[in-house]
Structure formats: C-alpha cells, structure tokens
Design a protein around this motif. Structure first.
Motif, PDB file in Angstrom:
ATOM      1  N   ASN A  10       0.702  -1.258  -0.021  1.00 57.74           N
ATOM      2  CA  ASN A  10       0.172  -0.011   0.016  1.00 57.74           C
ATOM      3  C   ASN A  10       0.947   1.436  -0.069  1.00 57.74           C
ATOM      4  N   ALA A  11       2.034   1.338   0.839  1.00 59.18           N
ATOM      5  CA  ALA A  11       2.930   2.338   0.534  1.00 59.18           C
ATOM      6  C   ALA A  11       3.449   2.688  -0.708  1.00 59.18           C
ATOM      7  N   GLN A  12       3.859   1.458  -1.530  1.00 58.58           N
ATOM      8  CA  GLN A  12       4.380   1.379  -2.648  1.00 58.58           C
ATOM      9  C   GLN A  12       3.351   2.162  -3.718  1.00 58.58           C
ATOM     10  N   ASN A  13       2.200   1.738  -3.643  1.00 53.88           N
ATOM     11  CA  ASN A  13       1.228   2.095  -4.370  1.00 53.88           C
ATOM     12  C   ASN A  13       0.826   3.726  -4.192  1.00 53.88           C
ATOM     13  N   SER A  14       0.723   4.288  -3.059  1.00 54.73           N
ATOM     14  CA  SER A  14       0.805   5.594  -2.886  1.00 54.73           C
ATOM     15  C   SER A  14       2.139   6.325  -3.419  1.00 54.73           C
ATOM     16  N   LEU A  15       3.214   5.603  -3.394  1.00 55.62           N
ATOM     17  CA  LEU A  15       4.392   6.610  -4.029  1.00 55.62           C
ATOM     18  C   LEU A  15       4.260   6.530  -5.526  1.00 55.62           C
ATOM     19  N   ASP A  16       3.545   5.354  -6.032  1.00 52.31           N
ATOM     20  CA  ASP A  16       3.515   5.229  -7.740  1.00 52.31           C
ATOM     21  C   ASP A  16       2.198   6.132  -7.939  1.00 52.31           C
ATOM     22  N   GLY A  17       1.545   6.822  -7.065  1.00 55.19           N
ATOM     23  CA  GLY A  17       0.533   7.747  -7.403  1.00 55.19           C
ATOM     24  C   GLY A  17       0.971   9.104  -7.290  1.00 55.19           C
ATOM     25  N   ARG A  18       2.137   9.386  -6.896  1.00 53.67           N
ATOM     26  CA  ARG A  18       2.564  10.796  -6.529  1.00 53.67           C
ATOM     27  C   ARG A  18       2.275  11.661  -7.827  1.00 53.67           C
ATOM     28  N   LEU A  19       2.081  12.820  -7.297  1.00 56.80           N
ATOM     29  CA  LEU A  19       1.912  13.981  -8.309  1.00 56.80           C
ATOM     30  C   LEU A  19       3.055  14.421  -9.161  1.00 56.80           C
ATOM     31  N   LEU A  20       2.952  14.444 -10.355  1.00 61.03           N
ATOM     32  CA  LEU A  20       4.218  14.481 -11.030  1.00 61.03           C
ATOM     33  C   LEU A  20       4.836  16.053 -11.259  1.00 61.03           C
ATOM     34  N   ASP A  21       3.856  16.903 -10.804  1.00 60.10           N
ATOM     35  CA  ASP A  21       4.241  18.268 -10.903  1.00 60.10           C
ATOM     36  C   ASP A  21       4.579  19.074  -9.506  1.00 60.10           C
ATOM     37  N   ASN A  22       4.405  18.172  -8.724  1.00 57.21           N
ATOM     38  CA  ASN A  22       4.717  18.610  -6.928  1.00 57.21           C
ATOM     39  C   ASN A  22       5.852  17.765  -6.372  1.00 57.21           C
ATOM     40  N   ASN A  23       6.831  18.558  -5.735  1.00 57.16           N
ATOM     41  CA  ASN A  23       8.118  18.185  -5.131  1.00 57.16           C
ATOM     42  C   ASN A  23       7.550  17.912  -3.613  1.00 57.16           C
ATOM     43  N   ASP A  24       6.460  18.081  -3.203  1.00 57.50           N
ATOM     44  CA  ASP A  24       6.290  17.760  -1.771  1.00 57.50           C
ATOM     45  C   ASP A  24       6.217  16.086  -1.392  1.00 57.50           C
ATOM     46  N   PRO A  25       6.521  15.757  -0.302  1.00 63.85           N
ATOM     47  CA  PRO A  25       6.621  14.264  -0.185  1.00 63.85           C
ATOM     48  C   PRO A  25       5.146  13.678  -0.105  1.00 63.85           C
ATOM     49  N   VAL A  26       4.998  12.535  -0.469  1.00 69.49           N
ATOM     50  CA  VAL A  26       3.838  11.662  -0.566  1.00 69.49           C
ATOM     51  C   VAL A  26       3.458  11.633   1.168  1.00 69.49           C
ATOM     52  N   ILE A  27       2.224  12.021   1.505  1.00 67.53           N
ATOM     53  CA  ILE A  27       1.792  11.656   3.042  1.00 67.53           C
ATOM     54  C   ILE A  27       0.911  10.483   3.000  1.00 67.53           C
ATOM     55  N   LEU A  28       1.253   9.603   3.594  1.00 69.15           N
ATOM     56  CA  LEU A  28       0.597   8.245   3.927  1.00 69.15           C
ATOM     57  C   LEU A  28       0.099   8.113   5.499  1.00 69.15           C
TER      58      LEU A  28
END
Length: 638
Positions: free
Chosen positions: A42-60
C-alpha cells in the motif's frame, strides 16, 4: 449515484459450472508475508501515485480502529455468499469455517491507508472501461494488470509491475474483503471494493470467486457494465481530498500491530523517507526524515547491539547510507552495463553481511545475501539510477521482495538476468575481499624452510613405521609393499552373549528443555532432538517436497502424538548454518499429510505435526526461489 432500497451492492459474474475449488493463490502468498507485505504494497502504491508536478513528499496516513458491522457497505450480501461456500479439501474447509466464525462480529477491527499529494484514480465515472487512461477501471475490475505511465522514466521508477499486489489487502481480512475510496482531480468521490471467495452456487446459479462492490447496469441489449457508487458511506470509508484510501474491515488479528507497521515502513522505505519523498503517520506517530532515526535507535523497535543484528538490518543500512560516500559500481548482464551507487561499510562488529537493493523510488527490494560472504563483517546499500530502475523492475518477483530470473519466460532474457544477478554478487564480493585485506594487513613474508624440513622428515618417519623396508645393497633400500591391505574394524559386529550390539538411537537430544508459552499464561517444556538422516526420507516432485520422519525406533518420540520440526542448512563440509533458512521464504504452504491440515509456522518452526504409529509426514509447496540442492539437519521438539 444514489442507492435505492434493496439495491444489490456486490456483483459476481455468473458461470455455467464450478470448475475451480481453491481460493486465489495470491491470497496465501501475501498472507504469509504478513504485516510487512500489506504495508509495503500500500505504501508503494501511494508512491506510484505521486503528483508529477509537485515536489512535496507523499503523505500516507495509516489508521487502525474498530467499526460497527452495520456501517460496512453491503456486508450482509457478503455474509450470504460466504454461507453458500463449499470446501472441497481440508484447507478450503478450514478457511471457510474461519470466515463464518468471524463474519458475525458486531464490532469489527479495520485498518486504512490514506494518501495525500497523490493523483488518485481517473475515469471512475466511465465505469468498466477499456481505456488505458481510466485507471479506476484497471485498479477496480482487472486482475494481473497495472496501469502504465506514458513517461517511460516515471514508469520505470514505479514499484508496481505485476498487477497482483492489490490482493494483499484482501489477504489481510478474515473475510478477504477490501474497499477503496477515491477522490480525483475534479473532486469526484467514489467507493469500490473486492471480495475474494470461491466459485460458488447462489440461488441455483454458479458464480465466479471474485465479487466487486459496484452497480451493474445494462447498456446495450444484454450487455452489462460495472459502475462505481458515489461515496456517501460512513466516514471510515470517506476520502474527501485528492488521492486514494484503502479500507480493510475484519482485519486479521496478527496484522493489527502498530509496532510492526512502523517497522515495515522503516525497513522498506528508509531511503524514501530520508530523501523526503515519503512521510508516514501511523495513528499518532509520524515517521519522516527527522524522526526515522528515533525509531531505528529505539530498543523497543530494533536491537541496538550491533553484535546481535542477525535478522534485521535497517539500523545498519541507515547508518551506512548517512555516514559513507557512495562508490560507482558497474554490473553487466552480458549485453548491457548498468551503473549503481554503492554505499559500503566494513565493520568487524557486524555479524551478518547484507546488501539493501533499493529502487529509485526509495523502496528496498531485498536484503541480498552475497554468495560465500553472508557471515562477513560488512553492510551495504545499492541504489539504482533511472535507467537501471527499469531493469531491476523486470527482475523483481511478484511480491517485490527479491531479484529473480525464474519468472522471465524469454530464455535469452532469463539467461541475461541470471548473469546479472551472479555478476552483482561477484562484483560486491571483490569489494568485500579488498576491504578485508585492507583492514587485516599481513606483517610480512614468512620463511617456511624450517617448517617444510620438519614436515618432510616427520612424513618419512611415519611412512617408515607404516611399511617395512627391504635392503638391496649396503647403502640402498626400498619400501616393501604387501598385497595384504590393513583390515578395517568391523563396526557391525554380530551380537553375542559376550559382545551385545547396542542399537543406534535415531534421535539425539541437543539441548535442555525448551520453555514455550502455554495456555493461561503457563509454561510448558519441550525436549529438542536432532533426527538421524537414516530416519528421514525426502523427495521433491514438481513444485512439492515430501518429507517422512520414521520415529518408530525412538523411545523418546514414537509414543508422542504431536511434534514441532525445524530445519537447519548443512553444507558439503558438514558445517551447519542454523539461522540461514527461513521456512516462510522458501515454502508457500506446509501440509500435515497425516491430518491433511495446513501447519502453522511460528518463529521458523513448523508446529503441531501429527505423529501416527511413530511416523510424521509433511507436504511442502515450493516457492520459485527455493534451492533444490540444499541439504538439511532436522530438529524435533516434543
């Protein structure tokens, strides 16, 4: 989409007849991976779905809690289906019985994974679509498929590749049920879900095993299509900001462990977190680039004595990654060269040498053992580049936990993959050897003249004593060789009244009684024995290994009803490696052939194996990575 009273919420596809009588094979695989597998996927899926134009970290955000059964959408329909299931072997019967025992709980444990700074799924309003753009349809209604990005570099960096990881959430539920709430770029909010059962008969109609939480609509003639429900359900199932939220009700008890969830995040994503690509909040505990070191240096989570770090290596990896400069490492597969950054540290206090293989996304694939160097004092982190990421991705097994070649069908590519994996070990071995030489210099050359003189003379003396000599002249003699070879002592002397033969005990006690936790907090003690090879029969046929233990000659074990068994690898020189072989890593399942039941594996021990007329039997299903050439010493607890 508004729900009407009595509307069917779960859809199963009708089939003419029941042909498959087993649960989805991936349920067992991810079930054996436990909390680590669930959290990782599930953490991997969240990283895969990160915004392409945003450098902020993915928050899970990961939450555990309880919810009333009445707030779980469509749960009565699922219960009705489970009531109709029929098991046709011991494993399915046991699983169905377990599901029925759990489905009437009033308060239900759950876990949720909600991500932020992510894109969410697209095209939910289009329902069951064949468009590659509609990621909702791919995630919700397709098995063994994952959506692919147009940006090749971004696609290579993504963790998913096989499209089977989403079933990890079903495996974590006692009822094999999961939901996913989505909020897309336009603010559309929908709820979907899947349940994994058996093919079954319901109201005189046979159905497939997978059920979808969806609305079934007729679009042309008799053609139908799944559409998701607009999300108006309980707050646990709500997702109000862009991104995805996974909800797993009827959470298995062994998954409801906050400490193990935190450790799983640290173990698999320490570089993502250190590089500020990922932040995780587990209930009220935050793991980010500033706090991760607080967790790995906490004795409540990890062993802190380096001498004792034999199974968990995350504290070592983080220290290595932060304290040493990387060196370039080139690995070839025979056709292409791949460039990596290797963070390498030599420390005589480290008891087990491992290399963390890490993808660009910051996800660790495995704790790689380097051949002939598993007990060397080093620690290393190997980080891939963008180009290399695509190749590593092709080598990952379905669980994203190992580099392997067996799953590659093209023989040429499989051969290249094997060469790459072997070269990886070979190149790192060179670095290990250089470090050992550098840190253990010799004091100079040794004069061996006198030693050789002494050895030669001693050899001559021993030879003279062993064989007679014959003089042929005053100054010369030769060795006399007879045709009578010395006879070996007969170990199997016949039994006589004066010389009784003592029978060999087929088992040998190896340590004092082992204390284990009993019922009501009591302690029960077990004796541990090593089994002589003569009483063990082992046969590998296809993907199954059969092992028979004949205890009939052992007075200590033959009259027992149950036993526990563990394995220990032994090499060609007879050296034993007690901590190297992990049962769950090498076998998909273990069946007690006498009772037909699936065995429990705990602390690398196969538990409660039935002994009938002095004999115990096991059937073990091999994983793809199993080394068929391994030899074992078997230990028995009774």
């Amino acid at each position: 989409m508004n729900l009407s009273k009595g509307q069917q919420l779960w859809q199963f596809s009708p089939i003419p007849n029941i042909e498959e009588s087993n649960f989805n094979k991936y349920l067992e695989r991810f079930y054996n991976m436990g909390t680590s597998g669930l959290t990782r996927e599930n953490a991997q899926n969240s990283l895969d779905g990160r915004l392409l134009d945003n450098n902020d970290p993915v928050i899970l955000t990961i939450k555990t809690g309880t919810i009333s059964k009445d707030h779980i959408p469509g749960i009565e329909e699922v219960k009705n289906r489970i009531s109709c299931l029929q098991g046709r072997n011991s494993y399915t019967k046991e699983t169905i019985e377990h599901m029925r025992n759990k489905m009437n709980q009033e308060e239900v444990a759950y876990i949720s994974f909600e991500d932020f700074n992510t894109r969410g799924l697209k095209g939910a309003r289009n329902g069951q679509s064949e468009s590659k753009e509609d990621t909702w349809a791919i995630y919700a209604y397709n098995k063994g498929v994952h959506s692919e990005e147009e940006d090749k570099a971004f696609e290579n960096s993504r963790g998913g590749s096989h499209g089977v990881g989403k079933i990890a959430s079903n495996a974590a539920s006692d009822l094999h049920i999961m939901y996913f709430a989505n909020c897309d770029e336009e603010g559309n909010q929908h709820l979907g879900g899947t349940v994994q059962l058996l093919e079954h008969k319901y109201n005189d109609q046979s159905y497939r095993s997978t059920g979808y939480f969806a609305d079934l609509q007729t679009i042309e003639g008799s053609k139908t299509k799944f559409y998701p429900f607009e999300n108006t359900f309980h707050e646990v199932f709500q997702k109000n900001s862009r991104g995805l939220k996974i909800i797993i009700p009827f959470l298995r008890e062994q998954y409801n462990d906050e400490k193990e969830i935190i450790k799983s995040i640290c173990d698999s994503f320490f570089i993502s977190i250190l590089e500020k690509k990922l932040e995780v909040i587990v209930n009220d505990k935050k793991i980010d680039s500033r706090t991760i070191k607080d967790y790995v240096s906490n004795k409540d989570y990890y062993i802190q004595d380096i001498d004792e770090m034999k199974h968990e290596f995350t504290p070592l990896y983080i220290d290595t990654y932060l304290s040493v400069e990387p060196v370039p490492l080139k690995i070839s597969d025979g056709v292409n060269d791949y460039n990596f950054s290797l963070y390498f540290r030599y420390d005589t206090a480290i008891p087990k040498g491992r290399v963390a293989i890490v993808r660009t996304i910051g996800m660790k694939i495995e704790d790689k053992k380097i051949k002939n160097n598993v007990n060397k004092p080093f620690n290393a982190v190997l980080v891939a580049g963008t180009y290399e990421d695509g190749y590593l991705k092709s080598l990952e097994n379905e669980s994203h936990t190992e580099l392997a070649s067996e799953h590659i069908k093209d023989q040429r590519l499989q051969k290249n993959a094997k060469k790459f994996i072997n070269n990886l070990s070979r190149e790192i071995s060179k670095i290990i050897e250089e470090s050992i030489k550098k840190n253990n210099p010799t004091d100079g050359l040794m004069n061996t003249k006198d030693i050789l003189y002494v050895v030669e003379n001693q050899f001559k003396k021993d030879l003279t004593q062993a064989m007679g000599t014959v003089k042929i002249s005053k100054d010369k003699s030769i060795v006399k060789v007879t045709t009578d070879a010395p006879k070996k002592k007969n170990k199997n002397k016949k039994k006589t009244s004066d010389n009784p033969v003592k029978p060999r005990n087929p088992v040998k006690r190896v340590k004092p009684k082992v204390e284990i936790g009993g019922t009501n907090g009591n302690k029960e003690k077990l004796n541990k024995y090593s089994a002589h090879p003569d009483i063990v029969e082992r046969l590998i046929v296809g993907d199954n290994e059969f092992v028979i233990f004949d205890f009939t000659g052992s007075k200590e074990i033959s009259k027992e009803k149950l036993c526990n068994i563990s394995f220990s690898i032994i090499d060609g020189m007879g050296v034993e490696y007690p901590d190297e072989f992990k049962i769950n890593d090498n076998y998909s399942s273990v069946i007690d052939s006498t009772s037909g039941k699936r065995c429990t594996i705990k602390n690398n021990l196969i538990k409660d194996i039935e002994i009938k007329q002095g004999v115990a039997q096991l059937q073990l299903e091999l994983k793809n990575n199993f080394n068929r050439a391994l030899k074992f010493v078997y230990y028995v607890e009774v």
